[in-house]
Design a protein around this motif. Structure first.
Motif: not given
Length: 342
Positions: A154-159
């Motif tokens: 998982l990786t956040s859209y904003g980071e």
């Protein structure tokens, strides 16, 4: 704070090399990884906190629990117990940690266990009767001692991990090259209207291999607030004065979803253990107001003096597109590797 992190850049280089050497040792067999004869799915990230692992684990539970005996295995971050613990009727957030206790409360058909040593945790789960057919490893991407059969990164859209740096200058636990271990990558917390053009731009930034699949998801907030005894529709109370309490890594979307001009925000660190002083202060500020917290925080507060007025906002992971392709990958992996009962 930002300046301090920049000044710590030499330590980020040292930490990065330590993780790189460690990964090299596991990749080459100098350090041993253990595999198990059942489907093991690891969900994790390259950065610290706040990528949406809990709703992703819950999504997988819902996907698999009707057809298989599912177990979750977590570290049990900030729990007061030690070693392997299998959730039972006496379990609570202090024994299991807030996230595993949340799984145990919501999903009655599954086994929920905690153990910082994932290898030992899996071995103990396989001694249970009946033993699980599928194990979901929560936040175990860097736990190389166990080699999962399927990795969800998982990786956040904003980071995005591709635009981050190593700890302590940035938030990465290991270099972005560690993403190569993933079978699928999910960009979480995306805006609902994320365009195909921006999705392709993110794909280019992440530099995945042709074997890796990329998906995009968002956090879906439910229409109702829940307590131990009742529910309230969000639309019915959205304009009322509220006290919003959050002890999670990145609470801004939670606050933004419920905030009004006169609402009070109370923030605590991620996985915060609420003291008597904390609870009394929350009680003081929430007189004659609706008190709303996150589901994880609710697990730690629901037995306190706040319980009669406390509500939480349920969330779930929702894919923007290609959801069936994601489900098919998970189901195909499990069906191919599961041991059918005699």
């Amino acid at each position: 704070m930002k300046l301090l992190r920049q000044l710590l850049f030499p330590f980020a280089i040292i930490y990065g090399w330590i993780t790189r050497i460690r990964n090299f040792c596991f990749d080459t067999g100098i350090l041993k990884s253990y595999s198990f004869d059942l489907p093991v799915i690891a969900v994790g990230n390259l950065s610290v906190g706040g990528t949406g692992k809990t709703p992703q684990i819950e999504y997988l539970i819902r996907l698999l629990q009707q057809d298989y005996r599912v177990a979750t295995l977590s570290r049990g971050y900030k729990r007061e117990s030690k070693g392997f613990v299998l959730a039972d009727a006496d379990a609570n957030a202090r024994i299991l940690g807030d996230e595993p206790f949340q799984y145990y409360q919501k999903f009655k058909k599954i086994q929920v266990a905690v153990d910082a040593n994932r290898k030992n945790g899996i071995e103990q789960l396989l001694l249970q009767k009946p033993k699980p057919q599928v194990i979901l490893l929560d936040d175990a991407y860097q736990h190389r001692k166990v080699k999962a059969g399927f990795y969800v990164l998982l990786t956040s859209y904003g980071e995005l991990y591709s635009e981050d740096r190593m700890l302590p200058t940035g938030n990465l636990r290991e270099y972005a090259s560690g993403a190569k271990r993933a079978h699928v990558v999910v960009v979480t917390k995306c805006p609902v209207g994320l365009s195909e053009q921006e999705q392709n731009s993110i794909r280019d930034k992440l530099k995945l291999t042709k074997e890796q699949a990329l998906f995009f998801s968002t956090i879906a907030y439910q229409d109702s607030l829940c307590s131990e005894k009742t529910t309230l529709m969000v639309q019915d109370i959205i304009q009322e004065d509220k006290v919003l309490v959050a002890g999670i890594a990145k609470p801004e979307p939670f606050f933004a979803h419920l905030q009004t001009a006169n609402s009070v925000q109370i923030r605590y660190p991620d996985h915060h253990h609420f003291t008597t002083k904390d609870i009394l202060e929350i009680k003081k500020q929430s007189q004659n107001k609706i008190l709303i917290t996150t589901e994880k925080d609710f697990m730690r507060l629901k037995d306190s003096v706040l319980k009669e007025q406390l509500y939480y906002l349920p969330i779930s992971s929702a894919f923007l597109n290609n959801e069936e392709a994601f489900r098919a990958k998970i189901k195909n992996y499990v069906a191919t590797n599961v041991t059918k009962p005699a």
